[in-house]
Scaffold this active site. Structure first.
Site, PDB file in Angstrom:
ATOM      1  N   ASP A 173       0.853  -1.185   0.000  1.00 61.64           N
ATOM      2  CA  ASP A 173       0.000   0.000   0.000  1.00 61.64           C
ATOM      3  C   ASP A 173       0.898   1.248   0.000  1.00 61.64           C
ATOM      4  OD1 ASP A 173      -3.106   0.603   0.441  1.00 61.64           O
ATOM      5  OD2 ASP A 173      -2.012   2.026   1.686  1.00 61.64           O
ATOM      6  N   TYR A 319      -3.546  10.976   1.180  1.00 60.53           N
ATOM      7  CA  TYR A 319      -4.069  10.929  -0.191  1.00 60.53           C
ATOM      8  C   TYR A 319      -4.043  12.320  -0.816  1.00 60.53           C
ATOM      9  CZ  TYR A 319      -5.638   6.165   0.664  1.00 60.53           C
ATOM     10  OH  TYR A 319      -5.664   4.826   0.945  1.00 60.53           O
ATOM     11  N   HIS A 375      -4.174  -7.961  -0.302  1.00 62.70           N
ATOM     12  CA  HIS A 375      -3.546  -6.660  -0.098  1.00 62.70           C
ATOM     13  C   HIS A 375      -2.844  -6.560   1.249  1.00 62.70           C
ATOM     14  CE1 HIS A 375      -3.018  -2.385  -0.795  1.00 62.70           C
ATOM     15  NE2 HIS A 375      -3.582  -2.103   0.363  1.00 62.70           N
TER      16      HIS A 375
END
Length: 404
Positions: A173, A319, A375
């Site tokens: 990630d 983000y 993930h």
């Protein structure tokens, strides 16, 4: 100098959390929609009920304090929280182990012991696992523009402060992008990286990459694996499916994290629902009969590391900052990481790219494809991930005597 840190949440925060859970107001839902519209209502209610009636934060808190050595250190304006586990093996390699979102250092509780105290003949590591700035017990950046490059700078300074002038990095990630950033911008110290999510994109000036993209995406072309293998075509279609149907959260968090933060910082049920969707959709559920392959204690404790620290909103800003500083585009698509790199590909990873795209942006020395895992590989398949890391970083043909 780093100071020991003990996790101890004020009782008033726990009492407030319980009152909020008791007053949860759930929305309506479409009967039979399951996970199609987002987190499945009955599963959310099940986990909420467990949180309210059975879950014990104090027990989880005590376990985290017993099993890991926690520290804090002021680094690059951040009061940085990190775990530091030193190996007794004389040939141990310093490793910075980096989590992502919506994860935390909690993902590493099974992985770290296998790295610090491995079996005979396996490479050992001195493990440093920081909480990202603005996550869990690390303070949040106080100014705009604290993106991936600043975070990488922070982690490099941390390793130097701890006396590790040469080290390696691993992550999935955001941890994969931060590992690459360390390899790009701090190669004098970060001597190799291992990632379980390949952050790469096709080069628009590379004819082969364009042909490969066409092979995967043009109608009927995917039935004829010419420029890609059938597996790589499947990977790209999976990735496109994720982007089309599962990535709206990225747009919200990349553009208006503060607006979302008002809701998630005020409702523990809302925060849990926001996280459960990701842990369900991004994991390999095949051996769990389609269910979330994590315990309720893990899911709730991970949520608590965001809720009880008040760092929900600041965690979303990674983000925004990575988008608006240009760091993400620069690191993922433009800059080449020249330090030796290993890639572990797990079948249910949300981003899976052709090896050729990876080798154009990384110095790939090891590429391994696995048959299970998703993930959250460090939590889902810690033994597989540990072995892959040990095989790579312990490879003297690649690293020679760098660490000795």
């Amino acid at each position: 100098m780093a100071t020991p840190f003990t996790i101890k949440v004020e009782q008033s925060a726990i009492d407030d959390l319980k009152r909020r859970l008791e007053r949860t107001r759930l929305p309506d839902h479409i009967s039979g929609s399951h996970w199609d519209y987002g987190t499945e209502p009955s599963y959310l209610q099940e986990v909420l009920q467990y949180w309210l009636t059975t879950y014990d934060w104090r027990a989880q808190e005590a376990q985290l304090n017993r099993s890991l050595h926690h520290f804090k250190l002021p680094v690059n304006t951040i009061d940085l929280h990190f775990v530091h586990e030193r190996s007794q093996h004389k040939d141990a390699i310093p490793l910075v182990l980096i989590h992502g979102w919506p994860g935390s250092i909690l993902e590493f509780t099974e992985l770290i012991p296998q790295l610090v105290n491995p079996g005979e003949g396996k490479q050992a590591f001195h493990v440093v696992a920081p909480s990202l700035p603005g996550f869990a017990f690390s303070s949040a950046p106080k100014h705009k523009g604290f993106g991936l490059k600043e975070m990488a700078k922070t982690f490099n300074q941390l390793m130097l402060e701890l006396g590790y002038t040469k080290y390696v990095a691993q992550g999935g990630d955001w941890g994969s992008m931060l590992s690459k950033a360390l390899g790009i911008f701090h190669p004098d110290h970060c001597k190799g990286i291992h990632v379980n999510m390949l952050a790469a994109s096709p080069c628009l000036y590379n004819p082969r990459h364009l042909l490969q993209a066409a092979n995967a995406y043009l109608p009927y072309a995917d039935q004829f694996p010419i420029f890609l293998t059938a597996q790589e075509i499947s990977w790209l279609k999976d990735t496109k499916r994720f982007m089309d149907h599962e990535s709206a959260y990225q747009q919200e968090q990349s553009t208006k994290p503060q607006t979302l933060g008002y809701a998630l910082n005020d409702s523990p049920a809302g925060l849990l629902g926001w996280f459960l969707e990701k842990f369900h959709q991004w994991s390999d559920r095949r051996e769990a009969n389609g269910h979330v392959p994590f315990s309720k204690d893990f899911l709730i404790t991970n949520t608590c590391l965001y809720w009880l620290t008040g760092n929900v909103t600041s965690s979303l800003r990674i983000y925004y900052e990575s988008k608006h500083t240009g760091d993400r585009a620069d690191i993922v698509s433009k800059q080449c990481c020249k330090v030796p790199t290993a890639v572990a590909v797990f079948p249910k990873e949300i981003y899976k790219m052709p090896k050729n795209w990876g080798t154009s942006l990384y110095n790939v020395q090891q590429w391994t494809v696995y048959s299970k895992g998703g993930h959250f590989a460090a939590k889902e398949e810690p033994a597989i991930l540990a072995q892959d890391m040990q095989n790579f970083f312990g490879n003297k043909a690649v690293f020679g005597q760098i660490f000795y």
